[in-house]
Design a protein around this motif. Structure first.
Motif, mmCIF file in Angstrom:
data_model
loop_
_atom_site.group_PDB
_atom_site.id
_atom_site.type_symbol
_atom_site.label_atom_id
_atom_site.label_comp_id
_atom_site.label_asym_id
_atom_site.label_seq_id
_atom_site.Cartn_x
_atom_site.Cartn_y
_atom_site.Cartn_z
ATOM 1 N N LYS A 1 48.807 41.424 22.034
ATOM 2 C CA LYS A 1 47.831 41.882 23.013
ATOM 3 C C LYS A 1 47.902 40.996 24.259
ATOM 4 C CE LYS A 1 44.491 43.219 19.402
ATOM 5 N NZ LYS A 1 43.109 42.980 18.898
ATOM 6 N N ARG A 2 47.423 41.528 25.362
ATOM 7 C CA ARG A 2 47.361 40.773 26.619
ATOM 8 C C ARG A 2 45.912 40.363 26.880
ATOM 9 N NH1 ARG A 2 45.698 42.652 31.423
ATOM 10 N NH2 ARG A 2 46.251 41.519 33.332
ATOM 11 N N TYR A 3 45.707 39.072 27.064
ATOM 12 C CA TYR A 3 44.368 38.544 27.334
ATOM 13 C C TYR A 3 44.339 37.897 28.720
ATOM 14 C CZ TYR A 3 43.280 39.071 22.358
ATOM 15 O OH TYR A 3 43.060 39.571 21.102
ATOM 16 N N VAL A 4 43.256 38.106 29.433
ATOM 17 C CA VAL A 4 42.994 37.394 30.686
ATOM 18 C C VAL A 4 41.805 36.479 30.420
ATOM 19 C CG1 VAL A 4 42.386 37.572 33.119
ATOM 20 C CG2 VAL A 4 43.867 39.302 32.075
ATOM 21 N N LEU A 5 42.060 35.169 30.425
ATOM 22 C CA LEU A 5 41.035 34.197 30.057
ATOM 23 C C LEU A 5 40.502 33.484 31.291
ATOM 24 C CD1 LEU A 5 42.664 32.561 26.898
ATOM 25 C CD2 LEU A 5 41.220 34.605 27.053
ATOM 26 N N ASP A 6 39.177 33.355 31.349
ATOM 27 C CA ASP A 6 38.549 32.601 32.436
ATOM 28 C C ASP A 6 38.803 31.112 32.256
ATOM 29 O OD1 ASP A 6 37.488 34.912 33.549
ATOM 30 O OD2 ASP A 6 35.635 34.773 32.383
ATOM 31 N N LEU A 7 39.014 30.424 33.359
ATOM 32 C CA LEU A 7 39.223 28.984 33.343
ATOM 33 C C LEU A 7 37.921 28.253 33.637
ATOM 34 C CD1 LEU A 7 42.575 28.927 35.327
ATOM 35 C CD2 LEU A 7 42.301 28.574 32.864
ATOM 36 N N SER B 1 35.314 48.335 27.871
ATOM 37 C CA SER B 1 36.537 48.872 28.468
ATOM 38 C C SER B 1 36.802 48.231 29.834
ATOM 39 C CB SER B 1 36.413 50.391 28.618
ATOM 40 O OG SER B 1 37.573 50.931 29.215
ATOM 41 N N GLY B 2 37.980 47.647 29.980
ATOM 42 C CA GLY B 2 38.349 47.032 31.253
ATOM 43 C C GLY B 2 37.874 45.606 31.426
ATOM 44 N N ALA B 3 37.159 45.071 30.455
ATOM 45 C CA ALA B 3 36.618 43.707 30.588
ATOM 46 C C ALA B 3 37.739 42.675 30.567
ATOM 47 C CB ALA B 3 35.630 43.421 29.466
ATOM 48 N N GLN B 4 37.561 41.623 31.357
ATOM 49 C CA GLN B 4 38.463 40.482 31.345
ATOM 50 C C GLN B 4 37.636 39.214 31.185
ATOM 51 O OE1 GLN B 4 40.865 40.567 34.908
ATOM 52 N NE2 GLN B 4 42.174 42.188 34.129
ATOM 53 N N GLY B 5 38.111 38.315 30.339
ATOM 54 C CA GLY B 5 37.416 37.050 30.141
ATOM 55 C C GLY B 5 36.299 37.090 29.113
ATOM 56 N N ARG B 6 35.932 38.276 28.656
ATOM 57 C CA ARG B 6 34.866 38.431 27.649
ATOM 58 C C ARG B 6 35.424 39.255 26.490
ATOM 59 N NH1 ARG B 6 30.088 35.557 29.541
ATOM 60 N NH2 ARG B 6 30.411 35.394 31.799
ATOM 61 N N TYR C 1 33.149 28.429 46.350
ATOM 62 C CA TYR C 1 33.285 27.916 44.989
ATOM 63 C C TYR C 1 34.539 28.529 44.362
ATOM 64 C CZ TYR C 1 31.292 32.349 43.250
ATOM 65 O OH TYR C 1 31.071 33.674 42.961
ATOM 66 N N ILE C 2 35.016 27.895 43.285
ATOM 67 C CA ILE C 2 36.301 28.250 42.675
ATOM 68 C C ILE C 2 36.119 29.014 41.360
ATOM 69 C CG2 ILE C 2 38.195 27.196 41.347
ATOM 70 C CD1 ILE C 2 38.947 27.229 44.140
ATOM 71 N N ARG C 3 36.983 29.998 41.163
ATOM 72 C CA ARG C 3 37.156 30.634 39.865
ATOM 73 C C ARG C 3 38.652 30.773 39.587
ATOM 74 N NH1 ARG C 3 33.053 29.061 38.993
ATOM 75 N NH2 ARG C 3 31.079 30.095 38.581
ATOM 76 N N GLY C 4 39.012 30.863 38.321
ATOM 77 C CA GLY C 4 40.422 31.006 37.974
ATOM 78 C C GLY C 4 40.592 31.710 36.652
ATOM 79 N N THR C 5 41.749 32.325 36.463
ATOM 80 C CA THR C 5 42.081 32.981 35.204
ATOM 81 C C THR C 5 43.555 32.730 34.877
ATOM 82 O OG1 THR C 5 42.653 35.061 36.321
ATOM 83 C CG2 THR C 5 40.392 34.848 35.501
ATOM 84 N N THR C 6 43.882 32.883 33.605
ATOM 85 C CA THR C 6 45.276 32.823 33.174
ATOM 86 C C THR C 6 45.519 33.913 32.142
ATOM 87 O OG1 THR C 6 47.021 31.382 32.300
ATOM 88 C CG2 THR C 6 44.846 31.148 31.314
ATOM 89 N N GLU C 7 46.722 34.456 32.128
ATOM 90 C CA GLU C 7 47.079 35.501 31.166
ATOM 91 C C GLU C 7 47.791 34.898 29.962
ATOM 92 O OE1 GLU C 7 49.105 38.905 32.640
ATOM 93 O OE2 GLU C 7 47.851 39.074 34.439
ATOM 94 N N ILE C 8 47.429 35.381 28.791
ATOM 95 C CA ILE C 8 48.039 34.930 27.539
ATOM 96 C C ILE C 8 48.380 36.145 26.691
ATOM 97 C CG2 ILE C 8 47.559 33.766 25.338
ATOM 98 C CD1 ILE C 8 46.019 31.684 26.809
ATOM 99 N N LYS C 9 49.564 36.135 26.107
ATOM 100 C CA LYS C 9 49.920 37.156 25.125
ATOM 101 C C LYS C 9 49.678 36.586 23.738
ATOM 102 C CE LYS C 9 53.336 39.650 27.889
ATOM 103 N NZ LYS C 9 54.751 40.082 28.009
ATOM 104 N N PHE C 10 48.888 37.315 22.952
ATOM 105 C CA PHE C 10 48.507 36.824 21.631
ATOM 106 C C PHE C 10 48.328 38.018 20.708
ATOM 107 C CE2 PHE C 10 45.252 35.628 18.508
ATOM 108 C CZ PHE C 10 45.782 34.456 18.004
ATOM 109 N N ASP C 11 48.916 37.946 19.522
ATOM 110 C CA ASP C 11 48.786 39.004 18.521
ATOM 111 C C ASP C 11 49.151 40.373 19.113
ATOM 112 O OD1 ASP C 11 48.249 39.873 15.908
ATOM 113 O OD2 ASP C 11 46.191 40.438 16.423
#
Length: 242
Positions: A97-103, A228-233, A85-95
């Protein structure tokens, strides 16, 4: 008469050629044996380059295939036999800050490595997750509301977007009350927040929880990792006081 027939046949042939060209240029992908491929787009349908793609094995932990999308948002990865099965993420800079968002996986079901599959993904900053393969909850952020001696379910927050949301789209003013202490699935962005309390809607003071800030009539903030360390949440912890 012969000239007319010849012209009619030529016209039909040209129309047929044009139709064939349109079909040939169709953007849809078709499954290819031994490969998974797809396209990743943002909330406006634009391609997302350099998105991280992870093909996970459904049977074996930490057994995966990694890749990234190209400039047109496409990817194609070779598979081995098994269930995936597939998962994906993308990085966005906002305000700042660096965000890693789940697709979001548009077809979140397992597929055979032998048969191959097409799996397209898209960016979401709010909405319910698929619930498959442990992907539960929401793409939006969570706000936790706490306050000494405060019935948090009687607190009403108003959130006014500051600029565009994290996906570049225009947000809307939101008003919500916590369920117990939580407001779920807030579109990811930066907000100015005010609070009122009880039936008489008395204004409350507020600040970010455990911060050195003084209480104020409003606070302006963007979301932080849920832990701490969370990505996507992502989460905001708001403390209110009378």
């Amino acid at each position: 008469m012969k000239i007319r027939i010849f012209l009619l046949i030529t016209t039909l042939a040209l129309i047929g050629t044009a139709c064939k060209k349109e079909v040939a240029g169709n953007d849809n992908l078709t499954p290819q044996q031994g490969f998974v491929s797809g396209r990743v787009v943002d909330t406006q349908g634009n391609p997302i380059a350099n998105a991280s793609i992870v093909v996970n094995n459904t049977q074996y932990y930490n057994h995966n295939i990694l890749g990234r999308t190209d400039a047109s948002g496409r990817y194609k990865l070779e598979l081995t036999p098994g269930s995936w099965y597939i998962r994906g993420t993308t990085e966005i800079k906002f305000d700042n800050k660096r965000y890693v968002l789940d697709l979001y996986s548009e077809t979140d079901v397992a597929f055979s490595g032998t048969e191959g599959a097409v799996r397209n993904l898209s960016l979401k900053i709010a909405g319910e997750r698929t619930g498959e393969f442990g992907d539960v909850g929401y793409y939006g952020g969570q706000i936790e509301v706490v306050g000494l001696g405060i019935d948090t379910e009687a607190v009403e927050l108003t959130l006014q977007p500051v600029g565009a949301l994290m996906d570049g789209m225009t947000g809307k003013s939101l008003t919500a009350k916590p369920d117990r202490m939580y407001i779920d699935d807030v579109p990811l962005g930066k907000y100015t927040i005010t609070a009122r309390y009880g039936a008489d809607r008395k204004p409350l003071r507020l600040r970010i929880l455990d911060s050195d800030r003084a209480y104020g009539s409003s606070l302006t903030a963007s979301f932080d990792p849920a832990y701490s360390g969370a990505q996507g949440r992502y989460k905001l912890n708001v403390e209110v006081a009378e």
